[in-house]
Design a protein around this motif. Structure first.
Motif, PDB file in Angstrom:
ATOM      1  N   ARG A  75       0.989  -1.266  -0.043  1.00  0.00           N
ATOM      2  CA  ARG A  75      -0.035   0.034  -0.093  1.00  0.00           C
ATOM      3  C   ARG A  75       0.862   1.289  -0.084  1.00  0.00           C
ATOM      4  N   ASN A  76       0.648   2.171  -0.919  1.00  0.00           N
ATOM      5  CA  ASN A  76       1.042   3.507  -0.600  1.00  0.00           C
ATOM      6  C   ASN A  76       0.197   4.309   0.101  1.00  0.00           C
ATOM      7  N   ILE A  77       0.618   4.688   1.205  1.00  0.00           N
ATOM      8  CA  ILE A  77      -0.169   5.649   2.125  1.00  0.00           C
ATOM      9  C   ILE A  77      -0.167   6.874   1.897  1.00  0.00           C
ATOM     10  N   SER A  78       0.759   7.547   0.972  1.00  0.00           N
ATOM     11  CA  SER A  78       0.888   8.783   0.822  1.00  0.00           C
ATOM     12  C   SER A  78      -0.368   9.469  -0.117  1.00  0.00           C
ATOM     13  N   VAL A  79      -0.692  10.535   0.205  1.00  0.00           N
ATOM     14  CA  VAL A  79      -2.024  10.970  -0.626  1.00  0.00           C
ATOM     15  C   VAL A  79      -1.456  11.988  -1.780  1.00  0.00           C
ATOM     16  N   THR A  80      -0.201  12.223  -1.837  1.00  0.00           N
ATOM     17  CA  THR A  80       0.375  13.095  -2.860  1.00  0.00           C
ATOM     18  C   THR A  80       1.317  12.496  -3.702  1.00  0.00           C
ATOM     19  N   ASP A  81       2.312  11.690  -3.256  1.00  0.00           N
ATOM     20  CA  ASP A  81       3.222  10.901  -4.094  1.00  0.00           C
ATOM     21  C   ASP A  81       3.232   9.711  -4.243  1.00  0.00           C
ATOM     22  N   SER A  82       3.844   9.149  -5.564  1.00  0.00           N
ATOM     23  CA  SER A  82       3.840   7.825  -5.999  1.00  0.00           C
ATOM     24  C   SER A  82       5.001   7.205  -4.982  1.00  0.00           C
ATOM     25  N   ASN A 142       6.424   9.147   4.133  1.00  0.00           N
ATOM     26  CA  ASN A 142       5.237   8.106   3.866  1.00  0.00           C
ATOM     27  C   ASN A 142       5.996   6.962   3.213  1.00  0.00           C
ATOM     28  N   PRO A 143       6.783   6.047   4.024  1.00  0.00           N
ATOM     29  CA  PRO A 143       6.810   4.816   3.408  1.00  0.00           C
ATOM     30  C   PRO A 143       5.831   3.932   3.054  1.00  0.00           C
ATOM     31  N   PRO A 144       5.989   3.015   2.099  1.00  0.00           N
ATOM     32  CA  PRO A 144       4.876   1.932   1.816  1.00  0.00           C
ATOM     33  C   PRO A 144       4.412   1.169   2.923  1.00  0.00           C
ATOM     34  N   LEU A 145       3.061   0.711   2.960  1.00  0.00           N
ATOM     35  CA  LEU A 145       2.800  -0.332   4.190  1.00  0.00           C
ATOM     36  C   LEU A 145       2.633  -1.493   3.400  1.00  0.00           C
ATOM     37  N   PHE A 146       3.291  -2.537   4.180  1.00  0.00           N
ATOM     38  CA  PHE A 146       3.148  -4.182   3.688  1.00  0.00           C
ATOM     39  C   PHE A 146       2.605  -4.705   4.803  1.00  0.00           C
ATOM     40  N   GLU A 147       1.531  -5.400   4.624  1.00  0.00           N
ATOM     41  CA  GLU A 147       0.633  -6.257   5.400  1.00  0.00           C
ATOM     42  C   GLU A 147       0.465  -7.598   4.605  1.00  0.00           C
ATOM     43  N   ALA A 148       0.121  -8.588   5.567  1.00  0.00           N
ATOM     44  CA  ALA A 148      -0.366  -9.834   4.964  1.00  0.00           C
ATOM     45  C   ALA A 148      -1.539 -10.483   5.567  1.00  0.00           C
ATOM     46  N   VAL A 149      -2.495 -10.894   5.029  1.00  0.00           N
ATOM     47  CA  VAL A 149      -3.650 -11.662   5.804  1.00  0.00           C
ATOM     48  C   VAL A 149      -3.525 -13.283   5.170  1.00  0.00           C
ATOM     49  N   THR A 162      -3.264 -11.604  10.754  1.00  0.00           N
ATOM     50  CA  THR A 162      -2.320 -10.716   9.865  1.00  0.00           C
ATOM     51  C   THR A 162      -1.037 -10.585  10.454  1.00  0.00           C
ATOM     52  N   THR A 163      -0.087 -10.099   9.348  1.00  0.00           N
ATOM     53  CA  THR A 163       1.128  -9.727   9.742  1.00  0.00           C
ATOM     54  C   THR A 163       1.474  -8.209   9.297  1.00  0.00           C
ATOM     55  N   ARG A 164       2.381  -7.504   9.626  1.00  0.00           N
ATOM     56  CA  ARG A 164       2.632  -6.220   9.095  1.00  0.00           C
ATOM     57  C   ARG A 164       4.334  -6.211   8.856  1.00  0.00           C
ATOM     58  N   GLY A 165       4.747  -5.457   8.023  1.00  0.00           N
ATOM     59  CA  GLY A 165       6.033  -5.630   7.723  1.00  0.00           C
ATOM     60  C   GLY A 165       6.852  -4.719   8.503  1.00  0.00           C
ATOM     61  N   VAL A 166       8.153  -4.853   8.650  1.00  0.00           N
ATOM     62  CA  VAL A 166       9.206  -4.233   9.553  1.00  0.00           C
ATOM     63  C   VAL A 166      10.288  -3.703   8.612  1.00  0.00           C
ATOM     64  N   ARG A 167      10.544  -2.133   8.764  1.00  0.00           N
ATOM     65  CA  ARG A 167      11.481  -1.791   7.850  1.00  0.00           C
ATOM     66  C   ARG A 167      12.903  -2.244   8.501  1.00  0.00           C
ATOM     67  N   ILE A 168      13.701  -2.594   7.590  1.00  0.00           N
ATOM     68  CA  ILE A 168      14.972  -3.219   7.765  1.00  0.00           C
ATOM     69  C   ILE A 168      16.048  -2.019   7.757  1.00  0.00           C
TER      70      ILE A 168
END
Length: 170
Positions: A75-82, A142-149, A162-168
């Protein structure tokens, strides 16, 4: 009267057996159409995210498992940027890279989501499967959001989590 009832019954049967309309009008993006026009990401904010997923989980004892369908949501959580996804590599429990989902960088527009589906019968990843995503953004706000269901149903029993990504940080 009997003819009317028969006619109504026939009409009911044919309308009940009609083709189902597609209720999912927001289709998944075609990844070919998402190919990024950017070739050099120097000057961009680069990042890496780890996302744990599960092909199956154990229950009762180690030889009994539930196979899971996994939906990976990027998911791109930014409302303005790609945001740009540069790599999406899938690893199994012992850390072997078993699949690369992105062959070239793709972009996600503001608030856009793309998904990776791992089907229930695909248990190659194992109980400790994971993804590593490389990505780029214009800024670090706004880094991207990574989730898994993960989901599974057998008979009347079902489970999901669910799980959620962690920035390395390297």
């Amino acid at each position: 009267m009997k003819k009317s009832i028969e006619l109504l019954l026939i009409i009911f049967v044919f309308t009940a057996c009609g083709t189902e309309t597609d209720k999912y009008t927001n289709k998944q993006a075609n990844w070919e159409d998402k190919k990024a026009a950017v070739e050099n990401f120097d000057g961009y904010n680069l990042g890496k995210t780890y996302l744990p997923v599960y092909s199956y989980i154990y229950h009762v004892f180690e030889h009994r498992t539930f196979d899971l369908t996994t939906t990976v949501s990027i998911r791109n959580i930014s409302v303005t940027d790609s945001v740009y996804i540069l790599k999406a590599d899938y690893f199994n429990t012992v850390g072997e890279n078993i699949r690369q989902y992105i062959k070239y960088p793709i972009f996600l527009g503001p608030l856009e989501t793309v998904e990776i589906i791992i089907e229930e019968q695909d248990v190659e990843g194992g109980s400790g499967a994971n993804f590593i995503f490389d990505w780029a953004t214009v800024n670090d706000k706004n880094p991207p959001l990574f989730e898994a269901v993960m989901i599974s149903t057998y008979g009347q029993q079902g489970l999901s989590f669910t799980t959620r990504g962690v920035r390395i940080v390297e």
